[in-house]
Design an enzyme around this catalytic site. Structure first.
Site, PDB file in Angstrom:
ATOM      1  N   ALA A   1       0.640  -1.290   0.124  1.00 14.65           N
ATOM      2  CA  ALA A   1       0.029   0.036   0.002  1.00 14.65           C
ATOM      3  C   ALA A   1       0.733   1.294   0.107  1.00 14.65           C
ATOM      4  O   ALA A   1       0.740   2.175  -0.770  1.00 14.65           O
ATOM      5  CB  ALA A   1      -0.984   0.060   1.153  1.00 14.65           C
TER       6      ALA A   1
ATOM      7  N   THR B   1       2.070  -4.591  15.095  1.00 16.38           N
ATOM      8  CA  THR B   1       2.749  -5.511  16.149  1.00 16.38           C
ATOM      9  C   THR B   1       1.435  -6.317  16.593  1.00 16.38           C
ATOM     10  O   THR B   1       0.348  -5.484  16.378  1.00 16.38           O
ATOM     11  CB  THR B   1       3.253  -4.705  17.214  1.00 16.38           C
ATOM     12  OG1 THR B   1       3.330  -5.745  18.312  1.00 16.38           O
ATOM     13  CG2 THR B   1       2.374  -3.455  17.615  1.00 16.38           C
ATOM     14  N   ILE B   2       1.604  -7.316  16.801  1.00 17.34           N
ATOM     15  CA  ILE B   2       0.280  -8.336  17.078  1.00 17.34           C
ATOM     16  C   ILE B   2      -0.084  -8.086  18.646  1.00 17.34           C
ATOM     17  O   ILE B   2      -1.149  -8.378  18.937  1.00 17.34           O
ATOM     18  CB  ILE B   2       1.097  -9.716  17.035  1.00 17.34           C
ATOM     19  CG1 ILE B   2       1.951 -10.059  17.982  1.00 17.34           C
ATOM     20  CG2 ILE B   2       1.440 -10.205  15.838  1.00 17.34           C
ATOM     21  CD1 ILE B   2       2.154 -11.692  18.567  1.00 17.34           C
ATOM     22  N   ASP B   3       0.700  -7.075  19.363  1.00 21.58           N
ATOM     23  CA  ASP B   3       0.599  -6.729  20.807  1.00 21.58           C
ATOM     24  C   ASP B   3      -0.634  -5.827  20.931  1.00 21.58           C
ATOM     25  O   ASP B   3      -1.211  -5.725  21.903  1.00 21.58           O
ATOM     26  CB  ASP B   3       1.729  -6.170  21.397  1.00 21.58           C
ATOM     27  CG  ASP B   3       2.951  -7.022  21.265  1.00 21.58           C
ATOM     28  OD1 ASP B   3       2.606  -8.515  21.129  1.00 21.58           O
ATOM     29  OD2 ASP B   3       3.951  -6.904  21.388  1.00 21.58           O
TER      30      ASP B   3
ATOM     31  N   GLU C   1       1.508 -13.709  28.321  1.00 24.63           N
ATOM     32  CA  GLU C   1       3.082 -14.177  28.517  1.00 24.63           C
ATOM     33  C   GLU C   1       3.718 -13.167  29.406  1.00 24.63           C
ATOM     34  O   GLU C   1       3.246 -12.046  29.651  1.00 24.63           O
ATOM     35  CB  GLU C   1       3.841 -14.164  27.281  1.00 24.63           C
ATOM     36  CG  GLU C   1       3.944 -12.949  26.676  1.00 24.63           C
ATOM     37  CD  GLU C   1       4.757 -12.712  25.626  1.00 24.63           C
ATOM     38  OE1 GLU C   1       5.574 -13.682  25.278  1.00 24.63           O
ATOM     39  OE2 GLU C   1       4.759 -11.632  24.722  1.00 24.63           O
TER      40      GLU C   1
ATOM     41  N   HIS D   1       5.300 -18.204  18.848  1.00 23.93           N
ATOM     42  CA  HIS D   1       5.652 -17.630  17.619  1.00 23.93           C
ATOM     43  C   HIS D   1       4.649 -17.954  16.434  1.00 23.93           C
ATOM     44  O   HIS D   1       4.543 -17.220  15.513  1.00 23.93           O
ATOM     45  CB  HIS D   1       6.903 -17.566  17.034  1.00 23.93           C
ATOM     46  CG  HIS D   1       7.900 -16.843  17.964  1.00 23.93           C
ATOM     47  ND1 HIS D   1       8.581 -17.162  19.363  1.00 23.93           N
ATOM     48  CD2 HIS D   1       8.492 -15.637  17.942  1.00 23.93           C
ATOM     49  CE1 HIS D   1       9.161 -16.370  19.819  1.00 23.93           C
ATOM     50  NE2 HIS D   1       9.381 -15.417  18.904  1.00 23.93           N
TER      51      HIS D   1
END
Ligand code: F6P
Length: 333
Positions: free
Chosen positions: A22, A126-128, A223, A253
């Protein structure tokens, strides 16, 4: 502004490729020459800079990971490293940057802008989901769905064997993945950094739900650095209630890989375009995000210092819907 460079940095997230595509295509649309920097700040220092065009980003929208690679860079933390990076950008005539990453990426971008005044717009990937300035970060939705898929499967075996499963999910120091996957997965408990409760209180839940009335349980544990938190919780609970049959599963992961969801791809497209338009309109030290469906630009200084809270209503929801009236976090050493 005539030439810009795009890079991915820190840890990868599903949807980064859709975002690169993009950004590159939006830049080309607006007549900018576009480069890609390999391996984030490390590549900026080493001069790993490649030309990119519409064709170089075809057939990547559906792919996990990042074609530009990503890494941390200790060299970029030094003044000499950053100077070298600046010289490489100058050599290519690059006068704008698009940094796709998370907190650490934007901290680096802020320092770099303050020193060398190369305008940079950051894209939260970010996956967070731990960044203020956007409702969601790229990769979060996919990671939650990946976790959910695993939770559903673990529930099958938990139910067959009448076991208690402690499932550890990622999130760094936040419980976003944990709380969403717990709610979507119908978990009994979510143990998060955002809520502190003692192990004693957690164990009480099982005491109040005797084995014969609710034999299998799904407990989602966020975690924590340097410990297998789910294992710690399971061990502690087991000490209190030796009769429980417990198992621990750490998803790890696996949550970072895989095809991005539709929501992550669309978000990546919106933010890639938003970053280019931001640079062109004079944004220089900011992260682009989406809040309530609208594009917002938030200074890096805010994104990197403010902690994004999990809404109280969301935390409360799992208490109500689990039917156990408990959602606890840990406060044990
Ligand atoms: O920031 C994304 C993330 O996956 C966190 O959830 C996790 O704590 C961390 O990265 C793991 O990092 P690494 O890939 O360096 O082990």
């Amino acid at each position: 502004m005539k030439k810009i460079a795009v890079f991915t940095s820190g840890t990868d997230a599903p949807g980064m490729n859709a975002c690169i595509r993009a950004a590159v295509r939006s830049a080309n649309y607006y007549g900018l020459k576009t480069y890609g920097i390999l391996r984030g700040y490390e590549g900026m220092i080493n001069g790993d800079i490649i030309e990119m065009d519409d064709l170089s980003v075809s057939n990547i929208i559906q792919k996990g990971g990042t074609i530009l690679k990503c890494s941390g860079s200790s060299a970029f933390k030094t003044k000499e490293g950053r100077l070298k990076a600046y010289e490489n950008l100058k050599e290519h005539g690059i006068d704008g940057l698009i940094a796709i990453g998370g907190n650490g990426t934007f901290k680096g971008a802020e320092v770099f802008y303050n020193e060398f005044k190369v305008p940079c717009v950051g894209i939260p990937a970010t996956i967070d989901n731990n960044l203020v300035g956007t409702d969601f970060t790229i990769g979060y939705d996919t990671a939650v769905n990946t976790a959910l898929n695993a939770i559903d499967r673990l529930r099958d075996t938990a139910d067959s064997h009448e076991r208690v499963f402690f499932i550890e999910v990622m999130g760094r120091d936040t419980g976003f993945i944990a709380i969403w996957s717990a709610i979507a997965g119908g978990a009994d408990l979510a143990i998060l950094p955002e809520r502190k409760k003692s192990i004693h209180e957690i164990a009480q839940i099982f005491k109040h739900n005797p084995k014969n009335t609710s034999p299998s349980h799904i407990i989602i544990v966020a975690e924590e650095t340097d410990v297998n938190r789910a294992q710690v919780v399971a061990d502690e609970v087991q000490k209190f209630l030796p009769e429980l049959d417990t198992r621990v599963s750490t998803l790890g992961h696996i949550q970072r890989g895989g095809e991005p969801s539709a929501a992550d791809r669309v978000l990546a497209c919106q933010l890639g375009l938003g970053a280019v338009e931001g640079l062109l309109s004079g944004k220089k030290n900011d992260m682009v995000g989406i809040i309530n469906e609208n594009i917002h630009y938030t200074p890096f200084s805010i994104c990197t210092t403010k902690k994004k809270p999990i809404k109280k209503e969301i935390l409360k929801m799992i208490d109500i819907l689990s039917g156990k009236h408990h959602s606890y976090s840990l406060n044990v050493n």
